[in-house]
Design a protein around this motif. Structure first.
Motif, PDB file in Angstrom:
ATOM      1  N   TYR A  46      36.525  -8.669   3.773  1.00 54.14           N
ATOM      2  CA  TYR A  46      36.878  -8.428   2.377  1.00 54.14           C
ATOM      3  C   TYR A  46      35.737  -7.669   1.717  1.00 54.14           C
ATOM      4  O   TYR A  46      34.632  -8.199   1.592  1.00 54.14           O
ATOM      5  CB  TYR A  46      37.132  -9.768   1.683  1.00 54.14           C
ATOM      6  CG  TYR A  46      37.659  -9.674   0.280  1.00 54.14           C
ATOM      7  CD1 TYR A  46      38.887  -9.072   0.019  1.00 54.14           C
ATOM      8  CD2 TYR A  46      36.942 -10.196  -0.782  1.00 54.14           C
ATOM      9  CE1 TYR A  46      39.375  -8.997  -1.275  1.00 54.14           C
ATOM     10  CE2 TYR A  46      37.418 -10.127  -2.076  1.00 54.14           C
ATOM     11  CZ  TYR A  46      38.641  -9.521  -2.314  1.00 54.14           C
ATOM     12  OH  TYR A  46      39.128  -9.442  -3.596  1.00 54.14           O
ATOM     13  N   TYR A  47      35.992  -6.432   1.350  1.00 52.74           N
ATOM     14  CA  TYR A  47      34.968  -5.534   0.797  1.00 52.74           C
ATOM     15  C   TYR A  47      33.731  -5.497   1.691  1.00 52.74           C
ATOM     16  O   TYR A  47      32.605  -5.597   1.233  1.00 52.74           O
ATOM     17  CB  TYR A  47      34.585  -5.934  -0.638  1.00 52.74           C
ATOM     18  CG  TYR A  47      35.678  -5.625  -1.632  1.00 52.74           C
ATOM     19  CD1 TYR A  47      35.989  -4.312  -1.977  1.00 52.74           C
ATOM     20  CD2 TYR A  47      36.436  -6.644  -2.187  1.00 52.74           C
ATOM     21  CE1 TYR A  47      37.013  -4.029  -2.871  1.00 52.74           C
ATOM     22  CE2 TYR A  47      37.463  -6.378  -3.082  1.00 52.74           C
ATOM     23  CZ  TYR A  47      37.742  -5.065  -3.416  1.00 52.74           C
ATOM     24  OH  TYR A  47      38.754  -4.791  -4.293  1.00 52.74           O
ATOM     25  N   ASP A  73      43.945 -11.218  -4.723  1.00 57.33           N
ATOM     26  CA  ASP A  73      43.864  -9.771  -4.893  1.00 57.33           C
ATOM     27  C   ASP A  73      44.867  -9.162  -3.900  1.00 57.33           C
ATOM     28  O   ASP A  73      44.640  -9.177  -2.701  1.00 57.33           O
ATOM     29  CB  ASP A  73      42.422  -9.329  -4.591  1.00 57.33           C
ATOM     30  CG  ASP A  73      42.245  -7.818  -4.578  1.00 57.33           C
ATOM     31  OD1 ASP A  73      43.226  -7.093  -4.857  1.00 57.33           O
ATOM     32  OD2 ASP A  73      41.113  -7.375  -4.283  1.00 57.33           O
ATOM     33  N   LYS A  74      45.977  -8.635  -4.416  1.00 60.67           N
ATOM     34  CA  LYS A  74      47.050  -8.125  -3.548  1.00 60.67           C
ATOM     35  C   LYS A  74      46.578  -7.001  -2.620  1.00 60.67           C
ATOM     36  O   LYS A  74      47.159  -6.785  -1.556  1.00 60.67           O
ATOM     37  CB  LYS A  74      48.240  -7.624  -4.372  1.00 60.67           C
ATOM     38  CG  LYS A  74      48.907  -8.673  -5.227  1.00 60.67           C
ATOM     39  CD  LYS A  74      49.658  -9.688  -4.418  1.00 60.67           C
ATOM     40  CE  LYS A  74      50.351 -10.680  -5.323  1.00 60.67           C
ATOM     41  NZ  LYS A  74      50.481 -11.996  -4.777  1.00 60.67           N
ATOM     42  N   SER A  75      45.511  -6.296  -2.997  1.00 55.10           N
ATOM     43  CA  SER A  75      45.022  -5.199  -2.150  1.00 55.10           C
ATOM     44  C   SER A  75      44.417  -5.737  -0.847  1.00 55.10           C
ATOM     45  O   SER A  75      44.209  -4.975   0.096  1.00 55.10           O
ATOM     46  CB  SER A  75      43.989  -4.352  -2.901  1.00 55.10           C
ATOM     47  OG  SER A  75      42.807  -5.097  -3.104  1.00 55.10           O
ATOM     48  N   ALA A  76      44.150  -7.040  -0.778  1.00 50.77           N
ATOM     49  CA  ALA A  76      43.552  -7.631   0.429  1.00 50.77           C
ATOM     50  C   ALA A  76      44.619  -8.112   1.416  1.00 50.77           C
ATOM     51  O   ALA A  76      44.282  -8.637   2.480  1.00 50.77           O
ATOM     52  CB  ALA A  76      42.650  -8.798   0.045  1.00 50.77           C
ATOM     53  N   ASP A  78      46.683  -6.704   3.592  1.00 45.80           N
ATOM     54  CA  ASP A  78      46.609  -6.194   4.970  1.00 45.80           C
ATOM     55  C   ASP A  78      45.385  -6.751   5.703  1.00 45.80           C
ATOM     56  O   ASP A  78      45.451  -7.076   6.888  1.00 45.80           O
ATOM     57  CB  ASP A  78      46.588  -4.664   4.989  1.00 45.80           C
ATOM     58  CG  ASP A  78      47.928  -4.075   4.559  1.00 45.80           C
ATOM     59  OD1 ASP A  78      48.954  -4.779   4.688  1.00 45.80           O
ATOM     60  OD2 ASP A  78      47.946  -2.914   4.090  1.00 45.80           O
ATOM     61  N   ASP A  79      44.254  -6.871   4.984  1.00 46.35           N
ATOM     62  CA  ASP A  79      43.036  -7.427   5.590  1.00 46.35           C
ATOM     63  C   ASP A  79      43.247  -8.887   5.967  1.00 46.35           C
ATOM     64  O   ASP A  79      42.772  -9.347   7.014  1.00 46.35           O
ATOM     65  CB  ASP A  79      41.843  -7.301   4.630  1.00 46.35           C
ATOM     66  CG  ASP A  79      41.430  -5.852   4.398  1.00 46.35           C
ATOM     67  OD1 ASP A  79      41.633  -5.031   5.322  1.00 46.35           O
ATOM     68  OD2 ASP A  79      40.899  -5.553   3.314  1.00 46.35           O
ATOM     69  N   ASN A  95      54.329 -10.491   6.640  1.00 46.10           N
ATOM     70  CA  ASN A  95      53.872  -9.947   5.363  1.00 46.10           C
ATOM     71  C   ASN A  95      55.080  -9.430   4.582  1.00 46.10           C
ATOM     72  O   ASN A  95      55.775  -8.546   5.045  1.00 46.10           O
ATOM     73  CB  ASN A  95      52.880  -8.823   5.670  1.00 46.10           C
ATOM     74  CG  ASN A  95      52.289  -8.180   4.444  1.00 46.10           C
ATOM     75  OD1 ASN A  95      52.807  -8.317   3.352  1.00 46.10           O
ATOM     76  ND2 ASN A  95      51.195  -7.470   4.657  1.00 46.10           N
ATOM     77  N   ASP A  98      53.873  -9.317  -0.930  1.00 46.10           N
ATOM     78  CA  ASP A  98      53.184 -10.132  -1.938  1.00 46.10           C
ATOM     79  C   ASP A  98      52.432 -11.295  -1.293  1.00 46.10           C
ATOM     80  O   ASP A  98      51.351 -11.676  -1.740  1.00 46.10           O
ATOM     81  CB  ASP A  98      54.183 -10.730  -2.934  1.00 46.10           C
ATOM     82  CG  ASP A  98      54.722  -9.675  -3.891  1.00 46.10           C
ATOM     83  OD1 ASP A  98      53.943  -8.780  -4.271  1.00 46.10           O
ATOM     84  OD2 ASP A  98      55.917  -9.756  -4.236  1.00 46.10           O
TER      85      ASP A  98
END
Length: 187
Positions: A46-47, A73-76, A78-79, A95, A98
């Motif tokens: 994550y980041y 954090d929805k952008s995470a 895929d990670d 997945n 959401d």
């Protein structure tokens, strides 16, 4: 120079830590039911930093065989999915854009028996740990008796108390193992 109470308290504390360790180890054994602790060891990039999954997502169990991972954090997303796959917990994440759903497969009868054997083996390790603590306490009693810190009668009474403590702790451990076995066998 340990007092009688120190010997008993020390033994009890170590035995209880053995049981806590056993519970922790048993929680990672999959029993065919969804359990959020299955994801305890999952780290997510994550980041640029490996982060425990439970710090970047909410983990819930909405149904008996479903674990729901909802990222803060929805952008995470895929990670998180990648982190779960890399953790190799034996469940493929789904997945939906959401959330991530993990559907825990039903165990076969053969697999239940294998898992039950593993639970018993972990339980035996716990018993060995408790017996090792008993041995340490008995050695401390003998040493205290030899050094005239306790009379023979006090040493005998203390040995009986240590044995009773050991029996009680092993009974508690067996109850934990029995509950996990029932959970595995009934899925």
């Amino acid at each position: 120079m340990a007092t009688q109470n120190e010997i008993l308290d020390n033994a009890k504390e170590k035995m209880q830590k053995s049981i806590a360790s056993l519970k922790h180890e048993l929680s990672s054994i999959r029993a065919g039911r969804a359990n959020a602790s299955l994801l305890n060891g999952v780290n997510v990039e994550y980041y640029g930093a490996p982060t425990p999954l439970n710090q970047i997502a909410s983990i819930t169990v909405p149904e008996a065989r479903v674990i729901m991972v909802s990222p803060y954090d929805k952008s995470a997303l895929d990670d998180i999915e990648k982190g779960i796959l890399e953790a190799d917990i034996g469940i493929n994440p789904a997945n939906d854009g959401d959330n991530i759903r993990l559907i825990v497969p039903q165990l076969t009868e053969e697999r239940r028996k294998e898992v039950s054997k593993k639970v018993k083996a972990v339980g035996e390790q716990g018993k060995v740990a408790i017996r090792n603590v008993r041995r340490e306490a008995m050695d401390a009693v003998k040493k205290g008796n030899k050094n005239d810190e306790f009379t023979d009668d006090e040493a005998h009474d203390l040995e009986e108390k240590v044995q009773k403590l050991t029996n009680d702790q092993i009974k508690d451990l067996e109850a934990v193992v029995d509950n996990k076995e029932k959970e595995v066998m009934n899925g």
